[in-house]
Every structure is written in C-alpha cells, then in structure tokens.
Design an enzyme around this catalytic site. Structure first.
Site, PDB file in Angstrom:
ATOM      1  N   LYS A 210      59.780  23.374  -3.236  1.00 39.03           N
ATOM      2  CA  LYS A 210      59.796  24.272  -2.065  1.00 39.03           C
ATOM      3  C   LYS A 210      61.228  24.514  -1.607  1.00 39.03           C
ATOM      4  O   LYS A 210      61.613  25.640  -1.308  1.00 39.03           O
ATOM      5  CB  LYS A 210      58.961  23.677  -0.926  1.00 39.03           C
ATOM      6  CG  LYS A 210      57.460  23.797  -1.153  1.00 39.03           C
ATOM      7  CD  LYS A 210      56.660  23.011  -0.121  1.00 39.03           C
ATOM      8  CE  LYS A 210      55.224  22.832  -0.561  1.00 39.03           C
ATOM      9  NZ  LYS A 210      54.476  21.814   0.170  1.00 39.03           N
TER      10      LYS A 210
ATOM     11  N   ASP B 195      51.803  26.232   6.827  1.00 41.17           N
ATOM     12  CA  ASP B 195      50.729  25.731   5.963  1.00 41.17           C
ATOM     13  C   ASP B 195      49.378  26.341   6.357  1.00 41.17           C
ATOM     14  O   ASP B 195      48.423  26.279   5.588  1.00 41.17           O
ATOM     15  CB  ASP B 195      50.601  24.208   6.125  1.00 41.17           C
ATOM     16  CG  ASP B 195      51.149  23.447   4.932  1.00 41.17           C
ATOM     17  OD1 ASP B 195      51.167  24.005   3.829  1.00 41.17           O
ATOM     18  OD2 ASP B 195      51.544  22.287   5.132  1.00 41.17           O
TER      19      ASP B 195
ATOM     20  N   GLN C  63      54.246  17.323   4.661  1.00 38.55           N
ATOM     21  CA  GLN C  63      53.636  17.154   3.341  1.00 38.55           C
ATOM     22  C   GLN C  63      52.507  16.126   3.394  1.00 38.55           C
ATOM     23  O   GLN C  63      52.661  15.039   3.942  1.00 38.55           O
ATOM     24  CB  GLN C  63      54.721  16.724   2.337  1.00 38.55           C
ATOM     25  CG  GLN C  63      54.280  16.723   0.882  1.00 38.55           C
ATOM     26  CD  GLN C  63      53.911  18.098   0.343  1.00 38.55           C
ATOM     27  OE1 GLN C  63      54.466  19.102   0.749  1.00 38.55           O
ATOM     28  NE2 GLN C  63      52.952  18.130  -0.561  1.00 38.55           N
TER      29      GLN C  63
HETATM   30  N1  GUN Z   1      49.708  18.420  -0.257  1.00 43.56           N
HETATM   31  C1  GUN Z   1      49.049  19.051  -1.262  1.00 43.56           C
HETATM   32  N2  GUN Z   1      48.987  20.380  -1.021  1.00 43.56           N
HETATM   33  C2  GUN Z   1      49.627  20.586   0.142  1.00 43.56           C
HETATM   34  C3  GUN Z   1      49.917  21.754   0.900  1.00 43.56           C
HETATM   35  O1  GUN Z   1      49.551  22.889   0.561  1.00 43.56           O
HETATM   36  N3  GUN Z   1      50.613  21.552   2.052  1.00 43.56           N
HETATM   37  C4  GUN Z   1      51.019  20.322   2.463  1.00 43.56           C
HETATM   38  N4  GUN Z   1      51.677  20.226   3.612  1.00 43.56           N
HETATM   39  N5  GUN Z   1      50.769  19.226   1.788  1.00 43.56           N
HETATM   40  C5  GUN Z   1      50.080  19.365   0.621  1.00 43.56           C
END
Ligand code: GUN
Length: 293
Positions: free
Chosen positions: A53, A120, A97
C-alpha cells in the site's frame, strides 16, 4: 474451451494511473493526499500488504505513513493514536490493518476512525451507506475492486444470478450488497452461501457469476461451476510447494486449472482480485482528500 482470463493486475494499473492524474491536480492546489496505516504486531502477511500500500501511494504521488506498534500495545493507546489522526488535517485516509492482536476489540477500533477518513469502508456509517445505496459511502476495497473488474471487462451483471461464497464483513456481505444495487455492476439476483449452506455445489452451479471468498485453497472445483460462468476468486492461500524457491506458492479458493476449462471468464491468483484491492484503497484515499479539500 478455455476461459477468458480477467487481468486484475492490468485493470489495477489502469486505475492507479487515473488516480495519479487526479492526485497531481490536488497536489497542484497544495494538497497532498495522505494515507496513514496503523500496523499492530508483526503478522508477516500484514507487513507485506502494508508495504504494498505504501509503495502504491508513492507511485501515485501521494504521501503515506505507517505507524508500527508492538503486539502488546494497549487498546487505549491505539484508540488515542486514532483520535490524533482523526484531528490531523494533513491525514486524509486512516487504515488499521487487520487482524489485530486478540486483546484489542477490532470493532471498537473501526468505530473510532472518523467515517470521513475511513478508506477501508469498515465503519458502521459507511457500511450503512453502502447498504442504503448512498453514493458518498467509502466502499470496501476488495468488493469494489471486483465490481470494477466486471465493469471494465464489460461483463454485465444485470439480471444475472450471482452466488457469493463467504459471508465475511470484509468481502462476502458487502459484495452481495453491491451486486444488488441498481445500476452498472449491480442489478443481480444474489445468493450468499457460507459454511452452513446445504448442497453448496448445486447452488453454485446455478450462478452466472460466482464470487468465492472462503479462504480455503482450491475449495471450489469444476463440479460447482456452470459452463460459461464468470468466476471471481478472492482467495490468497499459501500451499507447500517444494519446487518453489520459497517452499510455497500462492493459490486461490478455486481450482483454477480445472475451472478455467469450464468457466467463461476467471480471475487468476495471483494477478486477479488482490491487485485491485490496493488500487481501490488508493482511489478511496484520493476521494477522501478531494472531499476534505
Ligand atoms: N486485512 C485483510 N484485508 C484487509 C483490508 O482490506 N483492510 C484492512 N485494514 N485489513 C485487512
């Protein structure tokens, strides 16, 4: 006949280019979109996602920061960090996350993020807006990315029978809601299957569009696919492979080699949905910055 391969990596690159162009316009006005990621603990998969990211943000001309906290960080400290980021006008998107260590209440954390910075789309405000079809919702990245793959590949969902396998709050449930909305990428007749579903293959065989997000390697075989169906594989599973340099390889929830002989179109793993998730987080961060500007 072998299925058409839906190239998520190419579509993601296209979106990232569009995001870069729009970002440049904001930067020219003195606003640099900023995504700040909170990472608690040392989960190796999470570390890889977060690095990807960050890299994608920089390639798009955005600022990004990762706040890495030890696994034993008290919940109150994480909440206080979120409060500070909510109040910081230079931060446009906040992402915590998942998964979080078990002593931290993930729901409480997700509810603490300002919905206007919730790139998100996990805050109940954004979840509610998605269900209501409010266009100001931040859409969760993976299902939004899948909808974008379908739209940009000219695969119509209108009136189609869609079967979503998996009822997670991150993928299955929002995916079902998006496919149900009126308009392009929606208007489908949607069934959601899960671990308690009876005769899953029979239901899947009815699908014109099959979205599989169950988190088990090669869970779905050719016996569950209608000839000509579109198959979207959300799985990212590591399986042992002594011939691979790392000793493992990444496969999806669908038995790709068998299903590609029957399906009309299919997303590969890797190179399918996974790449779209990052592109959509960037798009959400840009949107957040544009709205806050
Ligand atoms: N862990 C696995 N997929 C995601 C996601 O799309 N966003 C976040 N914040 N954590 C994750």
């Amino acid at each position: 006949m072998s299925a058409r391969i839906l190239d998520g990596a190419a579509i993601a690159a296209e979106i990232q280019l569009e995001v870069r162009e729009r970002t440049a316009k904001l930067v020219a006005r003195g606003i640099v979109p900023n995504l700040t990621v909170l990472l608690v603990g040392e989960d190796p998969a999470s570390q890889i996602y977060v690095r990807s990211k960050n890299r994608a943000c920089h390639e798009a001309g955005m600022a990004s920061a990762t706040i890495t906290l030890p696994a034993d960080t008290p919940e109150a400290e994480l909440l206080a960090r979120i409060d500070r980021l909510n109040a910081d006008a230079s931060v446009h998107g906040i992402l915590c996350q998942m998964p979080l260590p078990s002593h931290i209440d993930a729901d409480k954390v997700l509810r603490r993020i300002d919905p206007a910075k919730d790139v998100d789309g996990f805050h109940p405000m954004n979840v509610g807006k998605l269900v209501l079809g409010d266009p100001t919702a931040f859409l969760p990245a993976t299902p939004a990315g899948i909808q974008e793959i379908l739209r940009r590949s000219d695969i119509s969902t209108r009136g189609a029978r869609a079967v979503v396998v998996g009822r997670s709050t991150i993928v299955g449930r929002p995916m079902a809601n998006l496919l149900l909305q009126p308009g392009p990428g929606g208007d489908a007749t949607v069934t959601v299957c899960h671990s308690r579903t009876r005769d899953l293959p029979a239901i899947c065989r009815e699908a014109d569009l099959l979205v599989v997000a169950i988190g088990r390697a090669h869970f779905l075989g050719a016996d569950a696919v209608q000839p000509g169906a579109t198959v979207i594989d959300v799985g990212i599973n590591r399986i042992a492979d002594p011939t691979a340099k790392k000793g493992y390889r990444v496969v999806g929830d669908v038995d790709f080699d068998a299903v590609r002989e029957i399906a009309g179109a299919i997303t590969p793993v890797p190179g399918g949905v996974g790449r779209m998730t990052i592109a959509m987080v960037l798009q959400n961060t840009l949107l957040a910055a544009e709205r806050q500007a």
